[in-house]
Motif scaffolding. Structure first.
Motif, PDB file in Angstrom:
ATOM      1  N   ILE A   1       7.819  -5.917   5.872  1.00 35.91           N
ATOM      2  CA  ILE A   1       6.950  -6.162   4.727  1.00 35.91           C
ATOM      3  C   ILE A   1       6.509  -4.850   4.093  1.00 35.91           C
ATOM      4  CG2 ILE A   1       4.650  -7.002   4.088  1.00 35.91           C
ATOM      5  CD1 ILE A   1       5.069  -9.264   6.093  1.00 35.91           C
ATOM      6  N   LEU A   2       6.640  -4.820   2.774  1.00 37.97           N
ATOM      7  CA  LEU A   2       6.124  -3.681   2.025  1.00 37.97           C
ATOM      8  C   LEU A   2       4.896  -4.168   1.277  1.00 37.97           C
ATOM      9  CD1 LEU A   2       6.262  -0.821   0.977  1.00 37.97           C
ATOM     10  CD2 LEU A   2       7.985  -1.533  -0.682  1.00 37.97           C
TER      11      LEU A   2
ATOM     12  N   VAL B   1       8.072  -8.179  -0.266  1.00 36.15           N
ATOM     13  CA  VAL B   1       7.136  -7.260  -0.912  1.00 36.15           C
ATOM     14  C   VAL B   1       5.900  -8.045  -1.319  1.00 36.15           C
ATOM     15  CG1 VAL B   1       6.752  -5.760  -2.905  1.00 36.15           C
ATOM     16  CG2 VAL B   1       8.987  -5.779  -1.768  1.00 36.15           C
TER      17      VAL B   1
ATOM     18  N   PRO C   1      -4.284  -3.539  -1.495  1.00 29.81           N
ATOM     19  CA  PRO C   1      -5.185  -2.658  -0.755  1.00 29.81           C
ATOM     20  C   PRO C   1      -5.907  -3.408   0.352  1.00 29.81           C
ATOM     21  CG  PRO C   1      -6.125  -3.180  -2.887  1.00 29.81           C
ATOM     22  CD  PRO C   1      -4.779  -3.825  -2.856  1.00 29.81           C
ATOM     23  N   ALA C   2      -5.159  -3.755   1.380  1.00 27.97           N
ATOM     24  CA  ALA C   2      -5.726  -4.492   2.506  1.00 27.97           C
ATOM     25  C   ALA C   2      -4.921  -4.161   3.758  1.00 27.97           C
ATOM     26  CB  ALA C   2      -5.664  -5.992   2.228  1.00 27.97           C
ATOM     27  N   VAL C   3      -5.582  -4.213   4.888  1.00 25.96           N
ATOM     28  CA  VAL C   3      -4.901  -3.982   6.151  1.00 25.96           C
ATOM     29  C   VAL C   3      -4.269  -5.292   6.607  1.00 25.96           C
ATOM     30  CG1 VAL C   3      -5.194  -3.355   8.573  1.00 25.96           C
ATOM     31  CG2 VAL C   3      -6.518  -2.182   6.811  1.00 25.96           C
TER      32      VAL C   3
ATOM     33  N   LEU D   1       7.544  -3.994 -10.597  1.00 29.51           N
ATOM     34  CA  LEU D   1       8.511  -3.869  -9.508  1.00 29.51           C
ATOM     35  C   LEU D   1       9.762  -4.688  -9.802  1.00 29.51           C
ATOM     36  CD1 LEU D   1       6.104  -4.129  -6.431  1.00 29.51           C
ATOM     37  CD2 LEU D   1       7.166  -2.063  -7.357  1.00 29.51           C
TER      38      LEU D   1
ATOM     39  N   ARG E   1       4.945  -1.560   5.971  1.00 28.50           N
ATOM     40  CA  ARG E   1       4.643  -0.281   5.354  1.00 28.50           C
ATOM     41  C   ARG E   1       3.744  -0.562   4.172  1.00 28.50           C
ATOM     42  NH1 ARG E   1       7.257   4.090   7.210  1.00 28.50           N
ATOM     43  NH2 ARG E   1       6.537   5.226   5.403  1.00 28.50           N
ATOM     44  N   LYS E   2       2.835   0.361   3.888  1.00 29.16           N
ATOM     45  CA  LYS E   2       1.933   0.100   2.783  1.00 29.16           C
ATOM     46  C   LYS E   2       2.050   1.198   1.739  1.00 29.16           C
ATOM     47  CE  LYS E   2      -2.183   2.596   3.982  1.00 29.16           C
ATOM     48  NZ  LYS E   2      -1.759   3.326   5.183  1.00 29.16           N
ATOM     49  N   VAL E   3       1.856   0.807   0.511  1.00 27.86           N
ATOM     50  CA  VAL E   3       1.764   1.760  -0.579  1.00 27.86           C
ATOM     51  C   VAL E   3       0.445   1.467  -1.254  1.00 27.86           C
ATOM     52  CG1 VAL E   3       2.687   2.470  -2.800  1.00 27.86           C
ATOM     53  CG2 VAL E   3       4.245   1.904  -0.938  1.00 27.86           C
ATOM     54  N   ASP E   4      -0.461   2.416  -1.178  1.00 28.06           N
ATOM     55  CA  ASP E   4      -1.764   2.183  -1.791  1.00 28.06           C
ATOM     56  C   ASP E   4      -2.003   3.241  -2.851  1.00 28.06           C
ATOM     57  OD1 ASP E   4      -4.556   2.202  -2.441  1.00 28.06           O
ATOM     58  OD2 ASP E   4      -4.847   0.890  -0.719  1.00 28.06           O
ATOM     59  N   LEU E   5      -1.961   2.778  -4.095  1.00 24.36           N
ATOM     60  CA  LEU E   5      -2.010   3.705  -5.209  1.00 24.36           C
ATOM     61  C   LEU E   5      -3.303   4.493  -5.243  1.00 24.36           C
ATOM     62  CD1 LEU E   5      -0.563   1.126  -7.704  1.00 24.36           C
ATOM     63  CD2 LEU E   5       0.667   2.788  -6.307  1.00 24.36           C
ATOM     64  N   SER E   6      -4.422   3.821  -5.000  1.00 24.48           N
ATOM     65  CA  SER E   6      -5.668   4.563  -5.151  1.00 24.48           C
ATOM     66  C   SER E   6      -5.929   5.457  -3.954  1.00 24.48           C
ATOM     67  CB  SER E   6      -6.835   3.622  -5.427  1.00 24.48           C
ATOM     68  OG  SER E   6      -7.031   2.776  -4.337  1.00 24.48           O
TER      69      SER E   6
ATOM     70  N   LEU F   1       1.634  -5.288 -11.274  1.00 27.17           N
ATOM     71  CA  LEU F   1       2.462  -4.481 -10.411  1.00 27.17           C
ATOM     72  C   LEU F   1       3.741  -5.214 -10.037  1.00 27.17           C
ATOM     73  CD1 LEU F   1       2.557  -1.786  -9.103  1.00 27.17           C
ATOM     74  CD2 LEU F   1       1.466  -2.762  -7.084  1.00 27.17           C
TER      75      LEU F   1
ATOM     76  N   ARG G   1     -12.690   1.808   2.341  1.00 25.25           N
ATOM     77  CA  ARG G   1     -12.410   0.447   1.906  1.00 25.25           C
ATOM     78  C   ARG G   1     -12.984  -0.558   2.889  1.00 25.25           C
ATOM     79  NH1 ARG G   1      -6.243  -0.052   1.001  1.00 25.25           N
ATOM     80  NH2 ARG G   1      -6.260  -0.852   3.111  1.00 25.25           N
TER      81      ARG G   1
ATOM     82  N   PHE H   1      -8.139   1.446  -9.759  1.00 29.06           N
ATOM     83  CA  PHE H   1      -8.483   2.846  -9.961  1.00 29.06           C
ATOM     84  C   PHE H   1      -9.942   3.010 -10.355  1.00 29.06           C
ATOM     85  CE2 PHE H   1      -3.808   3.557 -11.177  1.00 29.06           C
ATOM     86  CZ  PHE H   1      -3.476   3.849  -9.874  1.00 29.06           C
TER      87      PHE H   1
ATOM     88  N   PHE I   1       1.682  -3.735  -1.137  1.00 26.60           N
ATOM     89  CA  PHE I   1       1.024  -2.975  -2.198  1.00 26.60           C
ATOM     90  C   PHE I   1      -0.433  -3.360  -2.348  1.00 26.60           C
ATOM     91  CE2 PHE I   1       5.439  -2.426  -3.306  1.00 26.60           C
ATOM     92  CZ  PHE I   1       5.486  -1.146  -3.823  1.00 26.60           C
TER      93      PHE I   1
END
Lengths: 248, 248
Positions: A186-187, A163, A191-193, A111, A203-208, A107, B32, B117, A189
């Motif tokens: 912070i952006l 990022v 999958p964690a808080v 990016l 801000r988060k971007v979580d694909l799944s 990823l 999660r 995924f 990606f």
DNA sequence: CCGATTTTGTTCGCACGTTCACAAGCTCCT
DNA sequence: AGGAGCTTGTGAACGTGCGAACAAAATCGG
């Protein structure tokens, strides 16, 4: 002439304070739509047309824009380039923002090569990875830098935005380090808080997660038509209640 | 004994209808968090602890879960595995969802290689690209397929979810084609607004929009401390009003 | 068996976001 | 110059979402 004379407060008070978060999230979309119109040579647009381009309802668009000020002309519409500049200024895109990407996996690499950042005012100044093996490797225009140089890089370029594209387990640590060296946005990606101190935005971007939301609605659609019991997966033990044995 | 006997309505009426969208968007996060707890061997969790893991407030978490049913035990908490199953069922992750990715550029390739995924119930069954040159190329476990085979692939695998990772100009066309062959949920990574018929869901992930939102807040932070005039960019002509020449 | 303690599920008030509807303001035509 | 026709900006109604606070239910200790 201008009814925008309410400069009565403490100091330089623009119609600035307090744009609703929902509106802020849509401004970039308007900006994109305006850029597209501008490239088509269109110089003026009504809220109706612009709203269609942006995929929103025109009342919402007008209200959103009204938070920035009165940049339209009644009976005419909005001047495309002028409005575009005003939105860009509001978002802070009149300057270029230096950005670092930490975690150059699949990823992170994508990016790093994504051209959409540069064209929208973000310059990727460094790619950082914890894997010593990969330091020096060329990715796009940049070489991967060592994690140890994080502080130096951030300071040198005045980086405020980071990022995170690491695996989930590493994310919080990287986040802490970024914050420690002065990054305040912070952006994420991974999958964690992430937990951060006050004053730092995440801000988060979580694909799944996006796919899961689609799956939910998709399942809904299927259920309307089909039967109501989808097969699959064994059901785990119900709560395992402490059963009070009642003598019959 | 069990107060979960309210099966009184017309037919199999689950506490199903109408979960608020905001809640749906959080369920994957809870899932999660529960998975993480489960892997740590924790079998029971209070709403307080779970909320902390998920980064939300405990009242919100309890309310969210209450839309699914009463799966907790007062005075005790939630059984981790049981709740996990219930959420997975609600989202529709008791089955595997086949997914196609259209547009195998930087991003599409990263998505194809993303392991997150598969581990969450989504199986990428095909990578499709319009570039003939690339058909047959190996990406991860799959070969890139020809765009012409889209319909066949979607039908063969029963694909309901499509991912668009093409350049912006191609997105609407691909979207139309996906819808035409039966895809009813679309995850769009292209920076473009997609229009779809009723019954089709679209979610978008726009990388630069997220950065722009961060930039807005970042600029805000800077303005509180610094002066109020950021330098840069020429200001375009103000609206170009039709000036009435008034004699002084 | 009963009361103290814990934790869920839910009710209520408030803030935010969205949409409608319309007055204010601009242009154009007569 | 004046009225017709648009289009913006905004006030007000409505709906959704959030957080605090509390009653209901379960466990545990005596």
């Amino acid at each position: 002439m201008t009814p925008r004379n309410r400069r009565n407060s403490t100091r330089d008070e623009r119609p600035d304070r307090g744009i609703p978060e929902a509106t802020v999230a849509r401004l970039p979309i308007y900006l994109r739509a305006l850029t597209a119109l501008s490239e088509q040579g269109i110089t003026t647009s009504s809220s109706e047309d612009l709203a269609t381009s942006a995929g929103v309802n025109s009342a919402k668009l007008r209200k959103d824009l009204s938070y920035l000020g009165s940049y339209g002309t009644r009976g005419v519409g909005y001047d495309v380039d002028y409005l575009r500049y005003q939105i860009a200024r509001e978002i802070g895109l009149t300057q270029d923002w230096p950005v670092v990407i930490v975690g150059i996996g699949n990823l992170g690499q994508a990016l790093a090569n994504y051209s959409g950042f540069a064209s929208r005012g973000f310059q990727i100044v460094s790619l950082i990875d914890a894997d010593r093996q990969r330091v020096g490797e060329q990715v796009g225009d940049l070489e991967i830098a060592a994690y140890a140089d994080l502080a130096e890089i951030v300071e040198k370029h005045g980086v405020a935005i980071g990022v995170i594209a690491t695996p989930a387990p590493a994310a919080q640590g990287v986040c802490d380090d970024l914050v420690a060296v002065g990054v305040t946005s912070i952006l994420n990606f991974a999958p964690a808080v992430l937990s951060v101190p006050d004053g730092v935005d995440v801000r988060k971007v979580d694909l799944s997660i996006e796919l899961q939301i689609l799956a939910y609605h998709e399942q809904r659609k299927a259920m309307s038509d089909d039967v109501l019991a989808p097969p699959g997966l064994p059901v785990p033990e119900p709560p395992a209640v402490t059963v009070e044995v009642e003598s019959a």
